[in-house]
Motif scaffolding. Structure first.
Motif, PDB file in Angstrom:
ATOM      1  N   SER A  14       0.981  -1.171   0.132  1.00 49.30           N
ATOM      2  CA  SER A  14      -0.029  -0.120   0.146  1.00 49.30           C
ATOM      3  C   SER A  14       1.060   1.177   0.052  1.00 49.30           C
ATOM      4  O   SER A  14       2.010   1.360   0.550  1.00 49.30           O
ATOM      5  CB  SER A  14      -0.796  -0.120   1.102  1.00 49.30           C
ATOM      6  N   PRO A  15       0.346   2.470  -0.620  1.00 54.89           N
ATOM      7  CA  PRO A  15       1.263   3.798  -0.649  1.00 54.89           C
ATOM      8  C   PRO A  15       1.058   4.320   0.690  1.00 54.89           C
ATOM      9  O   PRO A  15       1.995   5.363   0.855  1.00 54.89           O
ATOM     10  CB  PRO A  15       0.676   4.308  -1.744  1.00 54.89           C
ATOM     11  N   ILE A  16       0.309   3.826   1.843  1.00 58.38           N
ATOM     12  CA  ILE A  16      -0.214   4.480   2.982  1.00 58.38           C
ATOM     13  C   ILE A  16       1.268   4.440   3.519  1.00 58.38           C
ATOM     14  O   ILE A  16       1.986   3.381   4.101  1.00 58.38           O
ATOM     15  CB  ILE A  16      -1.214   4.162   3.532  1.00 58.38           C
ATOM     16  N   GLY A  17       1.891   5.454   4.002  1.00 60.72           N
ATOM     17  CA  GLY A  17       3.014   5.685   5.032  1.00 60.72           C
ATOM     18  C   GLY A  17       4.431   5.381   4.197  1.00 60.72           C
ATOM     19  O   GLY A  17       5.321   5.262   5.072  1.00 60.72           O
ATOM     20  N   TRP A  68      -7.519  13.214 -12.104  1.00 64.39           N
ATOM     21  CA  TRP A  68      -6.201  12.490 -11.675  1.00 64.39           C
ATOM     22  C   TRP A  68      -6.090  11.166 -12.592  1.00 64.39           C
ATOM     23  O   TRP A  68      -7.214  10.743 -13.351  1.00 64.39           O
ATOM     24  CB  TRP A  68      -6.288  11.973 -10.392  1.00 64.39           C
ATOM     25  N   HIS A  69      -5.421  10.557 -12.582  1.00 65.96           N
ATOM     26  CA  HIS A  69      -5.001   9.253 -13.284  1.00 65.96           C
ATOM     27  C   HIS A  69      -4.499   8.362 -12.075  1.00 65.96           C
ATOM     28  O   HIS A  69      -3.557   8.416 -11.512  1.00 65.96           O
ATOM     29  CB  HIS A  69      -3.995   9.254 -14.578  1.00 65.96           C
ATOM     30  N   ASN A  70      -5.494   7.571 -11.494  1.00 66.70           N
ATOM     31  CA  ASN A  70      -5.381   6.735 -10.106  1.00 66.70           C
ATOM     32  C   ASN A  70      -5.286   7.241  -9.211  1.00 66.70           C
ATOM     33  O   ASN A  70      -4.383   7.666  -8.294  1.00 66.70           O
ATOM     34  CB  ASN A  70      -3.832   5.918 -10.476  1.00 66.70           C
ATOM     35  N   TYR A  71      -6.368   8.208  -8.952  1.00 71.29           N
ATOM     36  CA  TYR A  71      -6.683   9.060  -7.934  1.00 71.29           C
ATOM     37  C   TYR A  71      -6.397   8.465  -6.368  1.00 71.29           C
ATOM     38  O   TYR A  71      -5.793   9.226  -5.592  1.00 71.29           O
ATOM     39  CB  TYR A  71      -8.126   9.468  -7.905  1.00 71.29           C
ATOM     40  N   GLY A  72      -6.658   7.138  -6.264  1.00 69.59           N
ATOM     41  CA  GLY A  72      -6.482   6.566  -5.069  1.00 69.59           C
ATOM     42  C   GLY A  72      -5.143   6.585  -4.707  1.00 69.59           C
ATOM     43  O   GLY A  72      -4.778   6.884  -3.372  1.00 69.59           O
ATOM     44  N   VAL A  77      -0.354   9.305  -1.347  1.00 72.64           N
ATOM     45  CA  VAL A  77       0.664   9.531  -1.445  1.00 72.64           C
ATOM     46  C   VAL A  77       1.130  11.079  -0.811  1.00 72.64           C
ATOM     47  O   VAL A  77       1.803  11.450  -0.331  1.00 72.64           O
ATOM     48  CB  VAL A  77       1.849   9.437  -2.500  1.00 72.64           C
ATOM     49  N   LEU A  78       0.094  11.708  -1.196  1.00 73.76           N
ATOM     50  CA  LEU A  78       0.095  13.034  -0.715  1.00 73.76           C
ATOM     51  C   LEU A  78      -0.440  13.426   0.747  1.00 73.76           C
ATOM     52  O   LEU A  78       0.207  13.928   1.440  1.00 73.76           O
ATOM     53  CB  LEU A  78      -1.084  14.162  -1.753  1.00 73.76           C
ATOM     54  N   TRP A  79      -1.105  12.321   1.155  1.00 79.32           N
ATOM     55  CA  TRP A  79      -1.536  12.340   2.339  1.00 79.32           C
ATOM     56  C   TRP A  79      -0.428  12.052   3.213  1.00 79.32           C
ATOM     57  O   TRP A  79      -0.168  12.482   4.187  1.00 79.32           O
ATOM     58  CB  TRP A  79      -2.708  11.059   2.604  1.00 79.32           C
ATOM     59  N   ASN A  80       0.604  11.335   2.678  1.00 76.56           N
ATOM     60  CA  ASN A  80       1.730  10.870   3.510  1.00 76.56           C
ATOM     61  C   ASN A  80       2.578  12.359   3.622  1.00 76.56           C
ATOM     62  O   ASN A  80       3.482  12.282   4.667  1.00 76.56           O
ATOM     63  CB  ASN A  80       2.800  10.072   2.734  1.00 76.56           C
ATOM     64  N   HIS A  81       2.319  13.229   2.809  1.00 77.73           N
ATOM     65  CA  HIS A  81       2.989  14.600   2.982  1.00 77.73           C
ATOM     66  C   HIS A  81       1.952  15.652   3.907  1.00 77.73           C
ATOM     67  O   HIS A  81       2.151  16.674   3.903  1.00 77.73           O
ATOM     68  CB  HIS A  81       2.906  15.055   1.730  1.00 77.73           C
TER      69      HIS A  81
END
Length: 129
Positions: A14-17, A68-72, A77-81
């Motif tokens: 997952s891209p989270i974190g 977006w292209h692949n909004y999720g 990844v922006l949430w990580n920032h």
């Protein structure tokens, strides 16, 4: 239309974190001029690290619809920032799946492969790799 490029990410997880947004791009149409036209490149790498934070209000504004292209993925990844992306106007990856749900795996749904299939070489995405 918005997009991000990310480094330091394991795509099997997952891209989270994880991951670091190295840059983001924004295209707002021909009626917007950022001083050099309607395209904006946000460098967030090396000496420019932190520049992305200057655009937090834009990305979080629910009134500004963004495609977006692949909004999720980009949202995570922006949430990580610390950026809570709002204002979803559409997701071209999901639209492409609706357009051609049986597209062969070898062709995929990447922005690069879809642009080549639908627009030809004239508007070919330049890969960051």
């Amino acid at each position: 239309a918005c997009d991000t490029e990310v480094a330091g990410i394991d795509m099997d997880k997952s891209p989270i974190g994880q991951g670091f947004v190295t840059c983001a791009t924004i295209f707002c149409g021909p009626d917007v001029d950022f001083g050099n036209g309607p395209k904006l490149f946000i460098d967030n790498l090396d000496d420019a690290e932190g520049t992305l934070d200057l655009f937090q209000n834009y990305f979080e504004d629910i009134q500004i619809k963004k495609v977006w292209h692949n909004y999720g993925f980009d949202r995570h990844v922006l949430w990580n920032h610390g950026i809570d992306v709002q204002g979803l106007g559409g997701d071209t990856m999901h639209m492409a799946r609706l357009w051609h749900a049986s597209r062969p795996i070898s062709q995929g749904y990447s922005l690069e492969s879809l642009a080549a299939a639908l627009l030809g070489n004239k508007y070919k995405k330049i890969p960051m790799k």
